[in-house]
Motif scaffolding. Sequence first.
Motif, PDB file in Angstrom:
ATOM      1  N   LEU A  66      30.149  39.516  41.537  1.00 32.63           N
ATOM      2  CA  LEU A  66      30.930  40.322  40.949  1.00 32.63           C
ATOM      3  C   LEU A  66      31.997  40.947  41.710  1.00 32.63           C
ATOM      4  O   LEU A  66      33.075  41.265  41.555  1.00 32.63           O
ATOM      5  N   ARG A  67      31.498  41.435  42.955  1.00 31.24           N
ATOM      6  CA  ARG A  67      32.230  42.120  44.138  1.00 31.24           C
ATOM      7  C   ARG A  67      33.381  41.343  44.564  1.00 31.24           C
ATOM      8  O   ARG A  67      34.564  41.498  44.713  1.00 31.24           O
ATOM      9  N   THR A  68      33.003  39.874  44.765  1.00 26.64           N
ATOM     10  CA  THR A  68      33.899  38.845  45.285  1.00 26.64           C
ATOM     11  C   THR A  68      35.201  38.790  44.265  1.00 26.64           C
ATOM     12  O   THR A  68      36.402  38.783  44.541  1.00 26.64           O
ATOM     13  N   VAL A  69      34.615  38.671  42.668  1.00 24.94           N
ATOM     14  CA  VAL A  69      35.518  38.571  41.905  1.00 24.94           C
ATOM     15  C   VAL A  69      36.698  39.616  41.825  1.00 24.94           C
ATOM     16  O   VAL A  69      37.854  39.523  41.766  1.00 24.94           O
ATOM     17  N   LEU A  70      35.894  40.934  42.059  1.00 24.07           N
ATOM     18  CA  LEU A  70      36.664  42.237  41.767  1.00 24.07           C
ATOM     19  C   LEU A  70      37.803  42.203  42.982  1.00 24.07           C
ATOM     20  O   LEU A  70      39.064  42.689  42.598  1.00 24.07           O
ATOM     21  N   ARG A  71      37.408  41.901  44.247  1.00 26.08           N
ATOM     22  CA  ARG A  71      38.336  42.002  45.340  1.00 26.08           C
ATOM     23  C   ARG A  71      39.456  41.064  44.865  1.00 26.08           C
ATOM     24  O   ARG A  71      40.521  41.415  45.200  1.00 26.08           O
ATOM     25  N   LYS A  72      39.195  39.934  44.237  1.00 28.79           N
ATOM     26  CA  LYS A  72      40.526  38.954  44.179  1.00 28.79           C
ATOM     27  C   LYS A  72      41.209  39.489  42.926  1.00 28.79           C
ATOM     28  O   LYS A  72      42.475  39.073  42.953  1.00 28.79           O
ATOM     29  N   HIS A  73      40.670  39.667  41.829  1.00 28.10           N
ATOM     30  CA  HIS A  73      41.262  39.895  40.759  1.00 28.10           C
ATOM     31  C   HIS A  73      41.908  41.371  40.203  1.00 28.10           C
ATOM     32  O   HIS A  73      42.420  41.524  39.508  1.00 28.10           O
ATOM     33  N   GLY A  74      41.049  42.153  40.929  1.00 29.50           N
ATOM     34  CA  GLY A  74      41.306  43.734  40.814  1.00 29.50           C
ATOM     35  C   GLY A  74      40.731  44.275  39.488  1.00 29.50           C
ATOM     36  O   GLY A  74      40.949  45.346  39.148  1.00 29.50           O
ATOM     37  N   LYS A  75      39.975  43.377  38.789  1.00 27.74           N
ATOM     38  CA  LYS A  75      39.171  43.981  37.759  1.00 27.74           C
ATOM     39  C   LYS A  75      38.101  43.048  37.303  1.00 27.74           C
ATOM     40  O   LYS A  75      37.920  41.873  38.005  1.00 27.74           O
ATOM     41  N   LEU A  76      37.071  43.393  36.358  1.00 23.16           N
ATOM     42  CA  LEU A  76      36.097  42.569  36.049  1.00 23.16           C
ATOM     43  C   LEU A  76      36.164  42.512  34.351  1.00 23.16           C
ATOM     44  O   LEU A  76      36.695  43.494  33.677  1.00 23.16           O
ATOM     45  N   THR A  77      35.670  41.506  33.716  1.00 24.15           N
ATOM     46  CA  THR A  77      35.559  41.268  32.260  1.00 24.15           C
ATOM     47  C   THR A  77      33.969  41.033  32.018  1.00 24.15           C
ATOM     48  O   THR A  77      33.270  40.546  32.990  1.00 24.15           O
ATOM     49  N   PRO A  78      33.583  41.348  30.728  1.00 23.90           N
ATOM     50  CA  PRO A  78      32.114  40.836  30.246  1.00 23.90           C
ATOM     51  C   PRO A  78      31.971  39.435  30.421  1.00 23.90           C
ATOM     52  O   PRO A  78      30.962  39.176  30.648  1.00 23.90           O
ATOM     53  N   GLU A  79      33.208  38.531  30.326  1.00 18.63           N
ATOM     54  CA  GLU A  79      32.800  37.265  30.562  1.00 18.63           C
ATOM     55  C   GLU A  79      32.370  36.989  32.161  1.00 18.63           C
ATOM     56  O   GLU A  79      31.651  36.098  32.269  1.00 18.63           O
ATOM     57  N   ASP A  80      33.064  37.649  33.133  1.00 22.19           N
ATOM     58  CA  ASP A  80      32.721  37.611  34.333  1.00 22.19           C
ATOM     59  C   ASP A  80      31.248  37.745  34.601  1.00 22.19           C
ATOM     60  O   ASP A  80      30.559  37.030  35.547  1.00 22.19           O
ATOM     61  N   VAL A  81      30.749  38.802  33.821  1.00 25.33           N
ATOM     62  CA  VAL A  81      29.469  39.100  34.171  1.00 25.33           C
ATOM     63  C   VAL A  81      28.371  38.359  33.560  1.00 25.33           C
ATOM     64  O   VAL A  81      27.433  37.692  34.108  1.00 25.33           O
ATOM     65  N   ARG A  82      28.762  37.556  32.345  1.00 28.88           N
ATOM     66  CA  ARG A  82      28.114  36.572  31.838  1.00 28.88           C
ATOM     67  C   ARG A  82      28.155  35.323  32.544  1.00 28.88           C
ATOM     68  O   ARG A  82      26.638  34.741  32.733  1.00 28.88           O
ATOM     69  N   THR A  83      29.059  35.106  33.322  1.00 30.28           N
ATOM     70  CA  THR A  83      29.219  33.696  33.986  1.00 30.28           C
ATOM     71  C   THR A  83      28.272  33.894  35.403  1.00 30.28           C
ATOM     72  O   THR A  83      27.514  33.106  35.920  1.00 30.28           O
TER      73      THR A  83
END
Length: 323
Positions: A66-83
């Motif tokens: 999730l930290r990797t996703v956040l660094r690249k996208h600048g945000k997180l979604t519930p779908e990111d967490v489920r994935t």
Amino acid sequence: MMSDSTTRSLTLDSREEAIILFGPRDQYLRTIRDALGVRLVARGDTLQIDGAQDAAEQAERAFQQLRTVLRKHGKLTPEDVRTVIEVVHGGTERGAGGAVTVMESGRHLRPRTDGQGRYVQAMKTHDLVICVGPAGTGKTYLAVGWAVSLLRSGAVKKLVLVRPAVEAGERLGFLPGDIAAKVNPYLRPLFDALNDIMEPEQVRRYMENDIIEIAPLAYMRGRTLNNACIIMDEGQNATVAQTKMFLTRMGNNSRVIVTGDMTQTDLPKTIRSGLGDAVQRLRDVEGIAVVYLDESDIVRNPLVSRIVQAYEESASRPKRSQG
């Protein structure tokens, strides 16, 4: 406490990162806690994970992804967490939900890192996926594997694999001979991946019957492809106009995957890469997944990972002024 119980501690970059990572009203924290059966204690920018060894390790991996996703996208979604939960639940061995397809050798093609697991999960749940990452992260290979599995299951009727022909301009008439000769030289990596995953004889038959097509990007103009899986490899070498043209070839019941490495563009300096442009424009469009892979997802020789890192470090160092 149980004997296999363990405590892991994660130090985050800042309080801001912690707030986004934990989710609105700690929603993401609770989702991971409930899904993996761990106890989470957040203090400022530190996160403590308590639980059975396997569960604690999975939770730590989930937060790192999730930290990797956040660094690249600048945000997180519930779908990111489920994935990420689905990916770490599967374990690195099985990746997201098991094998992608069966290789020609009889081995199963599987994601081998959590990042690759996110990529496979995105291909399974989205009709259009853009995957950006350095050499050796399996971007093309996994895309071709997924496309072959769609063809084998009857989900699509045709595979189209394309690359922008930067070196040759857009005119490929000079390539002599039949389709096998035309596959050389710059379409070769796609052909090699296909031959690894399918029996070469079947690849040849499918190409003769137009079930599999390997073509330069210029050949896509003016076509609409239904019931097809269309992959654009080396997407960083397509212009903005070419990328738009390619993405709009998508017909009914079609899937599109674009892969590329932003650091290896062959376009002239003055021309904007269509891949970077598409990521910016489409990142928030519903139904489209943008997946970033990094050095930790490199599954070639370990040296490749160190080479990529060395180049990135030298690129980020301030240049000494001359004179």
